[in-house]
Design a protein around this motif. Sequence first.
Motif, PDB file in Angstrom:
ATOM      1  N   PHE A 248       0.831  -1.210   0.000  1.00 56.01           N
ATOM      2  CA  PHE A 248       0.000   0.000   0.000  1.00 56.01           C
ATOM      3  C   PHE A 248       0.862   1.256   0.000  1.00 56.01           C
ATOM      4  O   PHE A 248       0.618   2.198  -0.755  1.00 56.01           O
ATOM      5  CB  PHE A 248      -0.914   0.006   1.234  1.00 56.01           C
ATOM      6  N   LEU A 249       1.892   1.279   0.844  1.00 53.81           N
ATOM      7  CA  LEU A 249       2.756   2.455   0.922  1.00 53.81           C
ATOM      8  C   LEU A 249       3.486   2.678  -0.407  1.00 53.81           C
ATOM      9  O   LEU A 249       3.634   3.815  -0.867  1.00 53.81           O
ATOM     10  CB  LEU A 249       3.760   2.298   2.062  1.00 53.81           C
ATOM     11  N   GLY A 250       3.929   1.584  -1.034  1.00 51.36           N
ATOM     12  CA  GLY A 250       4.590   1.706  -2.331  1.00 51.36           C
ATOM     13  C   GLY A 250       3.660   2.296  -3.382  1.00 51.36           C
ATOM     14  O   GLY A 250       4.055   3.177  -4.157  1.00 51.36           O
ATOM     15  N   VAL A 251       2.413   1.828  -3.433  1.00 53.17           N
ATOM     16  CA  VAL A 251       1.432   2.351  -4.388  1.00 53.17           C
ATOM     17  C   VAL A 251       1.169   3.832  -4.130  1.00 53.17           C
ATOM     18  O   VAL A 251       1.135   4.656  -5.066  1.00 53.17           O
ATOM     19  CB  VAL A 251       0.122   1.552  -4.317  1.00 53.17           C
ATOM     20  N   ALA A 252       0.997   4.192  -2.858  1.00 53.95           N
ATOM     21  CA  ALA A 252       0.698   5.590  -2.525  1.00 53.95           C
ATOM     22  C   ALA A 252       1.835   6.513  -2.938  1.00 53.95           C
ATOM     23  O   ALA A 252       1.598   7.600  -3.490  1.00 53.95           O
ATOM     24  CB  ALA A 252       0.432   5.710  -1.019  1.00 53.95           C
ATOM     25  N   GLU A 253       3.063   6.105  -2.708  1.00 53.76           N
ATOM     26  CA  GLU A 253       4.204   6.945  -3.057  1.00 53.76           C
ATOM     27  C   GLU A 253       4.355   7.098  -4.563  1.00 53.76           C
ATOM     28  O   GLU A 253       4.546   8.208  -5.072  1.00 53.76           O
ATOM     29  CB  GLU A 253       5.487   6.362  -2.460  1.00 53.76           C
ATOM     30  N   VAL A 254       4.311   5.979  -5.276  1.00 53.52           N
ATOM     31  CA  VAL A 254       4.520   6.035  -6.728  1.00 53.52           C
ATOM     32  C   VAL A 254       3.413   6.828  -7.410  1.00 53.52           C
ATOM     33  O   VAL A 254       3.683   7.650  -8.307  1.00 53.52           O
ATOM     34  CB  VAL A 254       4.615   4.606  -7.306  1.00 53.52           C
ATOM     35  N   MET A 255       2.182   6.623  -7.016  1.00 57.19           N
ATOM     36  CA  MET A 255       1.079   7.335  -7.659  1.00 57.19           C
ATOM     37  C   MET A 255       1.114   8.822  -7.353  1.00 57.19           C
ATOM     38  O   MET A 255       0.766   9.652  -8.199  1.00 57.19           O
ATOM     39  CB  MET A 255      -0.262   6.733  -7.207  1.00 57.19           C
ATOM     40  N   SER A 256       1.540   9.196  -6.148  1.00 60.47           N
ATOM     41  CA  SER A 256       1.633  10.618  -5.830  1.00 60.47           C
ATOM     42  C   SER A 256       2.721  11.287  -6.654  1.00 60.47           C
ATOM     43  O   SER A 256       2.571  12.432  -7.096  1.00 60.47           O
ATOM     44  CB  SER A 256       1.896  10.817  -4.335  1.00 60.47           C
ATOM     45  N   SER A 261       3.218  15.349  -7.587  1.00 58.63           N
ATOM     46  CA  SER A 261       4.579  15.878  -7.623  1.00 58.63           C
ATOM     47  C   SER A 261       5.428  15.084  -6.649  1.00 58.63           C
ATOM     48  O   SER A 261       4.933  14.606  -5.619  1.00 58.63           O
ATOM     49  CB  SER A 261       4.594  17.358  -7.235  1.00 58.63           C
ATOM     50  N   SER A 262       6.711  14.959  -6.967  1.00 57.43           N
ATOM     51  CA  SER A 262       7.614  14.255  -6.046  1.00 57.43           C
ATOM     52  C   SER A 262       7.729  14.977  -4.717  1.00 57.43           C
ATOM     53  O   SER A 262       8.099  14.380  -3.703  1.00 57.43           O
ATOM     54  CB  SER A 262       8.996  14.104  -6.688  1.00 57.43           C
ATOM     55  N   ASP A 263       7.410  16.279  -4.704  1.00 58.08           N
ATOM     56  CA  ASP A 263       7.464  17.046  -3.459  1.00 58.08           C
ATOM     57  C   ASP A 263       6.420  16.568  -2.459  1.00 58.08           C
ATOM     58  O   ASP A 263       6.575  16.759  -1.250  1.00 58.08           O
ATOM     59  CB  ASP A 263       7.238  18.540  -3.740  1.00 58.08           C
ATOM     60  N   PHE A 264       5.326  15.972  -2.968  1.00 56.60           N
ATOM     61  CA  PHE A 264       4.234  15.530  -2.093  1.00 56.60           C
ATOM     62  C   PHE A 264       4.297  14.031  -1.808  1.00 56.60           C
ATOM     63  O   PHE A 264       3.346  13.481  -1.251  1.00 56.60           O
ATOM     64  CB  PHE A 264       2.881  15.863  -2.726  1.00 56.60           C
ATOM     65  N   ARG A 265       5.400  13.383  -2.176  1.00 55.05           N
ATOM     66  CA  ARG A 265       5.487  11.926  -2.084  1.00 55.05           C
ATOM     67  C   ARG A 265       5.188  11.425  -0.672  1.00 55.05           C
ATOM     68  O   ARG A 265       4.284  10.623  -0.463  1.00 55.05           O
ATOM     69  CB  ARG A 265       6.879  11.490  -2.520  1.00 55.05           C
ATOM     70  N   ASP A 266       5.931  11.878   0.297  1.00 56.99           N
ATOM     71  CA  ASP A 266       5.736  11.399   1.668  1.00 56.99           C
ATOM     72  C   ASP A 266       4.474  11.981   2.289  1.00 56.99           C
ATOM     73  O   ASP A 266       3.807  11.314   3.090  1.00 56.99           O
ATOM     74  CB  ASP A 266       6.950  11.754   2.528  1.00 56.99           C
TER      75      ASP A 266
END
Length: 293
Positions: A248-256, A261-266
């Motif tokens: 789940f965390l992997g999906v959330a990070e990649v899709m964001s 934007s990569s700025d909103f990844r975490d």
Amino acid sequence: MFEQQLINALTLGSVYALFALGFTLVFGVLGVINLSHGAIFMLGSYIALLLVSQFQLSLWLAMAVAMLACGALGVIVDFLVLRPLRRRNAPHLSPMIATIGVAIMITNIAQGLFGAENKRFPFGTIPEDSISIGNLHLTAVQLAIVLISFILMIVLLLVMRRTQLGRALRAIAESPKAAYLLGINVEGLFLLTSFAAAALGAAAGVLVGLSFNAISPFMGQPMLHKGIAVIILGGMGDIRGAMIGGLFLGVAEVMSVAYLSSDFRDAVAFGLLFLILLVRPSGMFGKILERKA
């Protein structure tokens, strides 16, 4: 392309799940949160890198040696740090503080030995080939990461569910005192658990080093934060939860990253975790484990 992003998410989530498995295994059996797990994860990647670049071992042999070496380190940490605290019935915060000290020590040693700059696996360590299915592209690195992660996760799950060893570990997780009265070698299985957890962490470290092609002494701390988030999301001590939470965390990070934007990844990933935990405070798979007796 959405399907390609799903492949990327599966790759990243597999590594998160593998890292979190070792983390949750220690908590489930020993009842402690081992905050040196991130440093051991980092050390595993350095050991494999050293064996590949200096001794010309194949990547898979280097990975196996790194898992054994870090597993041995996990046993040493348990024997020298956690075991004395268990015997003294130390408060729950004591192992956490002690393992923070171990993590800082391992990180500083790694920085002194290897330097603070990023290291990379030599070019050609793993084939650069890719498999194309329509518009999907799966690289050899991605395929190796997903296969190794899922094989290790399935093996651990089968051991815990289908073997006498797994039943003994589950008994210890329920009540170490009752398990001891039943003739189970509790201390021996504590050491075995520490070995297995550290070995899984080392495997995750090697796979992350391959995935991002960057290894540094400080790579363990961000992964530790995500590992804690994953095991809380999945349910403390639950192996299924660690696997699903990591994905789940992997999906959330990649899709964001792909659609925002990569700025909103975490921010996006941990924001979603927060919302889920508002609905299910104990995680996806039941209540937090409580020791009895």
